[in-house]
Motif scaffolding. Sequence first.
Motif, short mmCIF file in Angstrom:
data_model
loop_
_atom_site.label_atom_id
_atom_site.label_comp_id
_atom_site.label_asym_id
_atom_site.label_seq_id
_atom_site.Cartn_x
_atom_site.Cartn_y
_atom_site.Cartn_z
N VAL A 53 -14.61 20.39 -3.54
CA VAL A 53 -13.69 19.63 -3.46
C VAL A 53 -12.45 18.95 -4.78
O VAL A 53 -11.35 19.21 -4.38
N GLN A 54 -13.26 19.58 -5.70
CA GLN A 54 -11.99 20.05 -7.07
C GLN A 54 -11.62 20.83 -6.51
O GLN A 54 -10.30 20.80 -6.68
N GLN A 55 -11.70 22.46 -6.21
CA GLN A 55 -11.04 22.90 -5.96
C GLN A 55 -9.64 23.00 -4.85
O GLN A 55 -9.04 23.37 -5.72
N PHE A 56 -10.08 22.03 -3.67
CA PHE A 56 -10.14 21.94 -2.70
C PHE A 56 -8.20 20.67 -3.00
O PHE A 56 -6.95 20.61 -3.01
N VAL A 58 -10.21 10.87 -5.07
CA VAL A 58 -11.32 11.83 -4.60
C VAL A 58 -12.50 11.10 -5.26
O VAL A 58 -13.39 10.82 -3.87
N LYS A 59 -12.53 11.29 -5.79
CA LYS A 59 -13.94 10.64 -5.92
C LYS A 59 -14.80 9.66 -5.64
O LYS A 59 -15.59 9.82 -5.40
N ALA A 60 -14.21 8.93 -6.37
CA ALA A 60 -14.36 7.43 -6.40
C ALA A 60 -13.99 6.88 -4.52
O ALA A 60 -14.65 5.94 -4.56
N MET A 61 -13.37 7.57 -3.98
CA MET A 61 -13.58 7.65 -2.39
C MET A 61 -14.70 8.01 -1.47
O MET A 61 -15.48 7.83 -0.75
N VAL A 62 -15.08 9.01 -1.76
CA VAL A 62 -16.00 10.68 -0.93
C VAL A 62 -17.37 10.93 -2.44
O VAL A 62 -18.14 11.15 -1.05
N GLY A 63 -16.93 10.45 -3.24
CA GLY A 63 -18.26 10.91 -3.80
C GLY A 63 -19.25 10.18 -4.18
O GLY A 63 -19.43 8.95 -3.71
N PRO A 64 -20.04 11.09 -5.01
CA PRO A 64 -21.26 10.00 -5.25
C PRO A 64 -21.92 8.79 -6.28
O PRO A 64 -20.67 9.59 -7.17
N LYS A 65 -23.02 7.96 -5.89
CA LYS A 65 -22.59 6.98 -7.75
C LYS A 65 -23.48 8.54 -8.50
O LYS A 65 -23.26 8.03 -9.63
N ARG A 66 -24.60 9.09 -8.15
CA ARG A 66 -25.61 10.03 -8.50
C ARG A 66 -24.51 10.72 -8.71
O ARG A 66 -24.69 11.61 -7.59
N ILE A 91 0.42 -0.96 -0.26
CA ILE A 91 -0.20 -0.07 -0.05
C ILE A 91 0.81 1.50 0.54
O ILE A 91 1.61 1.27 1.04
N GLU A 92 0.51 1.98 -1.05
CA GLU A 92 1.46 3.27 -0.87
C GLU A 92 0.42 5.35 -0.83
O GLU A 92 -0.73 5.01 -0.80
N VAL A 93 0.72 5.67 0.04
CA VAL A 93 -0.22 6.51 0.79
C VAL A 93 0.66 8.15 -0.10
O VAL A 93 1.66 8.30 -0.13
N ARG A 94 -1.12 8.40 -0.90
CA ARG A 94 0.13 9.85 -1.26
C ARG A 94 -0.95 11.14 -1.50
O ARG A 94 -1.88 11.00 -1.00
N PRO A 95 -0.78 12.08 -1.26
CA PRO A 95 -1.33 13.24 -1.22
C PRO A 95 -2.61 13.15 -2.08
O PRO A 95 -2.11 12.73 -3.18
N ALA A 96 -3.77 13.64 -1.86
CA ALA A 96 -5.22 13.34 -2.21
C ALA A 96 -5.34 14.33 -3.70
O ALA A 96 -5.18 15.23 -3.47
N THR A 97 -3.85 14.21 -4.62
CA THR A 97 -3.86 15.46 -6.00
C THR A 97 -4.92 14.76 -7.22
O THR A 97 -4.14 15.96 -8.23
N VAL A 98 -5.10 13.90 -7.32
CA VAL A 98 -6.22 12.85 -8.03
C VAL A 98 -7.53 13.53 -7.33
O VAL A 98 -8.04 12.50 -7.20
N PHE A 99 -8.18 14.26 -8.67
CA PHE A 99 -9.80 14.26 -8.41
C PHE A 99 -10.36 13.23 -8.59
O PHE A 99 -11.30 12.63 -7.56
N PRO A 132 -6.99 18.00 0.43
CA PRO A 132 -7.06 17.95 1.55
C PRO A 132 -7.31 16.49 1.96
O PRO A 132 -7.70 16.48 3.41
N GLY A 133 -6.38 15.94 2.02
CA GLY A 133 -6.23 14.63 2.85
C GLY A 133 -4.91 13.80 1.78
O GLY A 133 -4.48 14.32 0.83
N VAL A 134 -5.43 12.53 2.18
CA VAL A 134 -4.44 11.67 1.22
C VAL A 134 -4.88 9.97 0.80
O VAL A 134 -6.59 9.64 1.44
N LEU A 135 -4.55 9.60 -0.25
CA LEU A 135 -5.55 8.13 -0.30
C LEU A 135 -4.10 7.40 -0.42
O LEU A 135 -3.73 6.67 -0.22
#
Length: 190
Positions: free
Chosen positions: A52-55, A14-22, A3-11, A62-65
């Motif tokens: 979130v895309q702006q962040f 981030v969307k896959a982890m915290v965004g909605p299906k719709r 497992i590699e943890v990286r800064p959350a710079t790929v929108f 805004p975090g790490v992935l």
Amino acid sequence: MAIEVRPATVFVDVKAMVGPKRPDANVCWCLSYRIPSKENLELRGQARGELVQQFVGQDPPPGVLAYDGDEVVGWAAVHPRADTSFARNRKIPHVDDLDVWSVWCIRVRPGHRGEGISHHLLEGAVEFARDHGAPAIEGYPLDNGGKKIDLTMAYAGTRKLFEKAGFTKAADTDSVLNGFPRVLMRLDLR
């Protein structure tokens, strides 16, 4: 599994982890503690993802992935406490006047739970805060005493998870989540 943890710079990740299906759904997007409550309640549908895309484009993001190879498998929200609603939260005390960072959401993708990814995410959040000059980092996990937590409320983490990462209890809080008290856990980074 490496497992590699990286800064959350790929929108898209981030969307896959915290965004909605719709895209028009009013899900959290991990904004509940990141922006003032009034703004969080007013922000609807696609506007949440746009913020979130702006962040994601800001420094720091805004975090790490967490990644297993090229697949995103986890998320941790981590940012200076001053930039979160924890700065004004009456239920979570301030221990001192240090410009601490907060880690408040840890999510692991279904199908990858129970593999230790939350430990990697918390370690990555600590390193991310340290790399950005944080003097200390805090979390506000549930003190569940080993009892089962509803998965929708597990995002805060557990006291045991934070203790394994070297955090110590710095204060009790008046916050309760899923029937469990939250404690303020802290790790000095100096």
